[in-house]
Design an enzyme around this catalytic site. Structure first.
Site, PDB file in Angstrom:
ATOM      1  N   GLU A 198     -17.720  -6.562  24.091  1.00  0.00           N
ATOM      2  CA  GLU A 198     -16.811  -7.714  24.198  1.00  0.00           C
ATOM      3  C   GLU A 198     -15.588  -7.582  23.299  1.00  0.00           C
ATOM      4  O   GLU A 198     -14.481  -7.968  23.670  1.00  0.00           O
ATOM      5  CB  GLU A 198     -17.558  -9.016  23.869  1.00  0.00           C
ATOM      6  CG  GLU A 198     -18.654  -9.382  24.859  1.00  0.00           C
ATOM      7  CD  GLU A 198     -19.970  -8.638  24.593  1.00  0.00           C
ATOM      8  OE1 GLU A 198     -20.075  -7.916  23.570  1.00  0.00           O
ATOM      9  OE2 GLU A 198     -20.902  -8.783  25.413  1.00  0.00           O
ATOM     10  N   HIS A 203      -4.327   3.143  -3.046  1.00  0.00           N
ATOM     11  CA  HIS A 203      -4.427   2.443  -1.771  1.00  0.00           C
ATOM     12  C   HIS A 203      -3.615   1.156  -1.739  1.00  0.00           C
ATOM     13  O   HIS A 203      -2.743   1.015  -0.895  1.00  0.00           O
ATOM     14  CB  HIS A 203      -5.897   2.141  -1.436  1.00  0.00           C
ATOM     15  CG  HIS A 203      -6.060   1.136  -0.346  1.00  0.00           C
ATOM     16  ND1 HIS A 203      -6.131   1.490   0.983  1.00  0.00           N
ATOM     17  CD2 HIS A 203      -6.119  -0.219  -0.368  1.00  0.00           C
ATOM     18  CE1 HIS A 203      -6.233   0.398   1.718  1.00  0.00           C
ATOM     19  NE2 HIS A 203      -6.236  -0.650   0.919  1.00  0.00           N
ATOM     20  N   HIS A 247     -27.775 -19.006  23.688  1.00  0.00           N
ATOM     21  CA  HIS A 247     -26.814 -18.835  24.776  1.00  0.00           C
ATOM     22  C   HIS A 247     -25.987 -20.092  25.050  1.00  0.00           C
ATOM     23  O   HIS A 247     -25.253 -20.128  26.027  1.00  0.00           O
ATOM     24  CB  HIS A 247     -27.550 -18.410  26.059  1.00  0.00           C
ATOM     25  CG  HIS A 247     -27.886 -16.948  26.059  1.00  0.00           C
ATOM     26  ND1 HIS A 247     -28.619 -16.354  25.053  1.00  0.00           N
ATOM     27  CD2 HIS A 247     -27.562 -15.952  26.928  1.00  0.00           C
ATOM     28  CE1 HIS A 247     -28.747 -15.064  25.316  1.00  0.00           C
ATOM     29  NE2 HIS A 247     -28.106 -14.791  26.439  1.00  0.00           N
ATOM     30  N   HIS A 287       0.838  -1.204   0.000  1.00  0.00           N
ATOM     31  CA  HIS A 287       0.000   0.000   0.000  1.00  0.00           C
ATOM     32  C   HIS A 287       0.867   1.245   0.000  1.00  0.00           C
ATOM     33  O   HIS A 287       1.340   1.676   1.055  1.00  0.00           O
ATOM     34  CB  HIS A 287      -0.909  -0.004   1.226  1.00  0.00           C
ATOM     35  CG  HIS A 287      -1.751  -1.234   1.329  1.00  0.00           C
ATOM     36  ND1 HIS A 287      -1.252  -2.439   1.741  1.00  0.00           N
ATOM     37  CD2 HIS A 287      -3.062  -1.433   1.040  1.00  0.00           C
ATOM     38  CE1 HIS A 287      -2.225  -3.344   1.713  1.00  0.00           C
ATOM     39  NE2 HIS A 287      -3.335  -2.760   1.294  1.00  0.00           N
TER      40      HIS A 287
HETATM   41  C1  LIG Z   1     -11.269  -5.838   9.652  1.00  0.00           C
HETATM   42  C2  LIG Z   1     -10.725  -5.576   8.293  1.00  0.00           C
HETATM   43  N1  LIG Z   1     -11.563  -5.583   7.247  1.00  0.00           N
HETATM   44  C3  LIG Z   1     -11.085  -5.389   5.988  1.00  0.00           C
HETATM   45  C4  LIG Z   1      -9.762  -5.201   5.764  1.00  0.00           C
HETATM   46  C5  LIG Z   1      -9.220  -5.054   4.354  1.00  0.00           C
HETATM   47  N2  LIG Z   1      -8.802  -3.671   4.130  1.00  0.00           N
HETATM   48  C6  LIG Z   1      -7.539  -3.289   4.271  1.00  0.00           C
HETATM   49  S1  LIG Z   1      -7.319  -1.649   4.024  1.00  0.00           S
HETATM   50  C7  LIG Z   1      -8.963  -1.440   3.691  1.00  0.00           C
HETATM   51  C8  LIG Z   1      -9.478  -0.065   3.354  1.00  0.00           C
HETATM   52  C9  LIG Z   1      -9.140   0.850   4.436  1.00  0.00           C
HETATM   53  O1  LIG Z   1      -9.508   2.150   4.153  1.00  0.00           O
HETATM   54  P1  LIG Z   1      -8.862   3.291   5.019  1.00  0.00           P
HETATM   55  O2  LIG Z   1      -8.805   2.893   6.409  1.00  0.00           O
HETATM   56  O3  LIG Z   1      -9.579   4.542   4.687  1.00  0.00           O
HETATM   57  O4  LIG Z   1      -7.384   3.304   4.516  1.00  0.00           O
HETATM   58  P2  LIG Z   1      -6.736   4.175   3.356  1.00  0.00           P
HETATM   59  O5  LIG Z   1      -7.011   3.481   2.079  1.00  0.00           O
HETATM   60  O6  LIG Z   1      -7.321   5.520   3.407  1.00  0.00           O
HETATM   61  O7  LIG Z   1      -5.306   4.115   3.728  1.00  0.00           O
HETATM   62  C10 LIG Z   1      -9.646  -2.634   3.791  1.00  0.00           C
HETATM   63  C11 LIG Z   1     -11.087  -2.779   3.566  1.00  0.00           C
HETATM   64  C12 LIG Z   1      -8.919  -5.210   6.899  1.00  0.00           C
HETATM   65  N3  LIG Z   1      -7.608  -5.054   6.797  1.00  0.00           N
HETATM   66  N4  LIG Z   1      -9.441  -5.369   8.136  1.00  0.00           N
END
Ligand SMILES: Cc1ncc(C[n+]2csc(CCOP(=O)(O)OP(=O)(O)O)c2C)c(N)n1
Ligand SMILES: [Mg+2]
Length: 695
Positions: free
Chosen positions: A439, A287, A500, A39
């Site tokens: 939780e 990204h 539960h 990224h």
């Molecule tokens: C719980 C979770 N769901 C999905 C992902 C996959 N994922 C990685 S980065 C991302 C997008 C994140 O967007 P943002 O936080 O705005 O990051 P930016 O692109 O702006 O750096 C996703 C969906 C992940 N790493 N963790």
């Protein structure tokens, strides 16, 4: 065209700042391009932020990255890991091993960065706590980092209150967590932010990368709420920096954070993902994929960097980090070390506690007065035995604390001894934490506490371990000794019904590598389970405890409960120790197995009962021990456990029989459920006989 960088002595202070920032950017770009994965865009945008925090503000000594009073930096948007690898590399963070020794070599080398995301590189895809020194917590599953940072902030408050004395600010550090849109969309972050606001954690600062971009595009497709107002409602101090490139404004905002008392701080930072990329800035394309060779050159041109140089650290950059964070950090640590020496003279007991805690060691006498439960057919519930044990442990181990997600009275996790108290904003010395009905955040916060070397547990019903699971998994990945106390571990809450009643929970937690699960069979096994867990330094543990009373076994007649430390042990044996059939059970089914065993023995059948509270512990015993408990020649075997049958085949073999759950439970009194699902002595006896008859 290629740009030459002016000699360092000709650079103005601002230009030197920019040189360092652009080094972070270009290292990140090159690493992603080389790996052909990763990224680039967010490191390009947030390099100034990371530079400002690390080089201007962070109280952190790269030479001693585990110094107890250091500020913590958490990169919750872990996909931007190149920010961290750049910062750790450029500041010269040193490697520390699992025994907390500094090894005298850098945590992340330029070569590691060249091998970003490759096997064995200390620059893996996402920040990994136990793998790279300088990483304060593993991140990547969005939301986890910020939630964990709340645990770090609670820990600092608790530590400061217990150990600081007039003129001795032994603990006064801050926690900085950087997050993106993804983190703030995740529920776990909201849970944690709500609690942080309630607790008024003014040592905590989250910086939100407000770039309006996630993977699928602009946030207008799914995330249009007013985030600032949300955090105001949580009780945070909300600030805004309108330009992520303005490091002076970032520094000012952090100064406001330092001055803000009684509230955590949330800084909205408006940024441009892929900053400097002529074709990809402000797009989702920046990204998660490499920029491409041509675009990389264009970016370097925009930053005034030579276009052909790769992994280039210009002259003066390392020195500039050494002269700032290096010098500031070393001075702060040395000052602290001096202070701690005087403190040790004046408060030797407190100083000794701090030192033990840092190595995850236990104080002398940590297990004194642990309860011993006399034989009793009526018995006591696992959760009650746990409550008594926890209250003793908390008195013996000052830095052992914990709480429940609003089920304390039912989980029996409240500390009730005089002086224990509740942890609240105005009583940070309290030992009982109240997580509220959160939780997931609870488990992440427990990890944050354990990362801070406080020993902590979280509790809820076993069924809701699902809600905590992502953080339990991370505890294991991080090799943290987090403790999760789960009560109502099977169908004991009968009438509550299938919503539960856990079925698949045990086996699904057993599937997490490194996690220790323990389902003790009576009150003394509960005590022994805690004795085992408390000595773990690098592994998390899950306790599954009964809601209902379980008979306390007569340990004069049966084997001592200390066998728990081997994971499984021969509890009741055939005369002469020569069994023809073995019944293996855990938790509430242990006494059931014993009842069946007595019937079998009365009929002249040579049965053995193996109590097996923990697969993982048993699997780590030597083969000779395992064979002595489960002799390979005895093929007639029955396993009884009120949970999914999945996986029991490894202990009963292909021809063995498993009495377990194949379906969800049902809403009815426990006795009826036991009958319906086959958890009765006669059914176990029948299964054992069936095994002997080859059925
Ligand atoms: C719980 C979770 N769901 C999905 C992902 C996959 N994922 C990685 S980065 C991302 C997008 C994140 O967007 P943002 O936080 O705005 O990051 P930016 O692109 O702006 O750096 C996703 C969906 C992940 N790493 N963790
Ligand atoms: Mg974003």
């Amino acid at each position: 065209m290629s740009t030459a960088i002016a000699p360092v002595e000709k650079l103005s202070a601002t230009e030197l700042d920019q040189l360092c920032i652009n080094t972070i950017r270009t290292l990140s770009i090159d690493a992603v391009q080389q790996a052909n994965s990763g990224h680039p865009g967010t490191p390009m945008a947030l390099a100034p932020l990371v530079y400002a925090i690390w080089n201007r503000v962070l109280k952190f000594d790269p030479k001693d990255p585990i110094w107890p009073n250091r500020d913590r930096f958490v990169l919750s948007n872990g996909h931007a890991s190149m920010l961290l690898w750049s910062a750790i590399h450029l500041t010269g963070v040193q490697t520390v091993n699992a025994d907390y020794e500094t090894l005298g070599h850098p945590a992340v080398t330029l070569d590691d960065i060249r091998h970003f995301r490759q096997l064995n590189s200390k620059a893996p895809g996402h920040p990994e706590y136990h793998w790279v020194s300088g990483v304060e917590t593993t991140t990547g599953p969005l939301g986890q980092g910020v939630a964990t940072s709340v645990g770090m902030a609670i820990a600092e408050k608790w530590l400061a209150h217990r150990y600081n004395r007039p003129d001795f600010d032994i603990f006064n550090y801050n926690i900085y967590a950087v997050c993106g849109d993804g983190c703030l969309m995740e529920g776990v972050a909201s849970e944690a932010a709500s609690l942080a606001g309630h607790l008024g954690l003014d040592n905590l600062c989250w910086i939100y990368d407000n770039n309006h971009i996630t993977i699928e595009g602009n946030t207008r497709i799914a995330f249009t709420e007013d985030v600032q107002t949300r955090f105001i409602a949580y009780g945070w101090n909300v600030l805004r920096v309108g330009d992520a490139n303005d490091i002076d404004r970032i520094e000012q905002a952090l100064e406001v954070f330092h001055k803000t008392k009684g509230r955590p701080t949330f800084i909205v930072l408006d940024s441009h993902i892929g900053y400097g990329s002529p074709h990809k800035q402000d797009t989702a394309a920046a990204h998660g994929e490499p920029l491409g060779e041509d675009e990389v050159r264009l970016c370097k041109r925009a930053y005034g960097f030579p276009e052909d140089a790769k992994f280039f650290v210009p002259d003066g950059v390392y020195d500039h980090f050494t002269a700032n964070i290096g010098k500031r950090g070393a001075e702060a640590r040395q000052k602290w070390a001096g202070l701690f020496e005087t403190y040790r003279n004046q408060y030797p007991d407190l100083a000794a506690e701090i030192e033990l805690m840092q190595k995850r060691e236990l104080p002398t006498g940590w297990d004194r007065n642990l309860p011993v439960f006399p034989a009793d057919a009526k018995g006591i519930a696992g959760r009650d035995a746990s409550g008594k044990t926890l209250n003793v442990l908390a008195q013996n181990i000052p830095w052992f604390l914990g709480g429940s997600a609003d089920l304390g009275p039912s989980n029996k996790t409240l500390f009730t001894y005089p002086g224990a108290g509740d942890f609240q904003a105005d009583t940070p010395q309290g030992k009982t934490l109240h997580f509220g009905i959160r939780e997931h955040a609870m488990a992440a916060i427990v990890n944050g506490l354990n990362l801070s070397k406080v020993r902590a547990f979280g509790a809820t019903f076993f069924i809701f371990s699902d809600y905590a699971r992502p953080a339990i998994r991370l505890a294991s990945l991080m090799e943290l000794p987090s403790i999760f106390v789960f009560t109502h571990e099977a169908m004991g809450d009968g009438e509550d019904g299938p919503t539960h009643q856990p079925v698949e929970h045990l086996i699904s937690l057993r599937a997490i590598p490194g996690l220790i699960t323990l389902r003790p069979g009576d009150a003394n096994e509960v005590v022994e389970a805690y004795r085992f867990i408390m000595q773990l330094r690098h592994q998390p543990a899950v306790l599954a405890l009964s809601r209902q009373p379980l008979p306390t076994l007569d340990r004069k007649k049966y084997a001592p409960a200390s066998g728990v430390a081997q994971g499984a042990y021969v509890l009741a044996d055939a005369p002469g120790g020569n069994p023809e059939v073995i019944i293996i059970a855990s938790g509430s089914e242990v006494s059931l197995a014993v009842a069946a065993h007595e019937k079998l023995v009365a009929e002249g059948i040579r049965s053995r009962v193996v109590s097996m509270p923990s697969w993982e512990i048993f699997d780590h015993q030597p083969q000779t021990y395992r064979d002595s408990v489960l002799p390979p020649k005895v093929k007639a075997r029955v396993a009884v456990e009120q949970g999914s049958i999945l996986g029991w085949g490894r202990y009963v073999g292909d021809s063995g029989r498993v009495i377990g759950m194949n379906t969800f439970g049902a809403s009815a009194p426990l006795k009826e459920l036991q009958k319906k699902f086959g958890f009765e002595p006669d059914q176990v006896v029948a299964a054992a006989k069936g095994q002997l008859a080859g059925r």
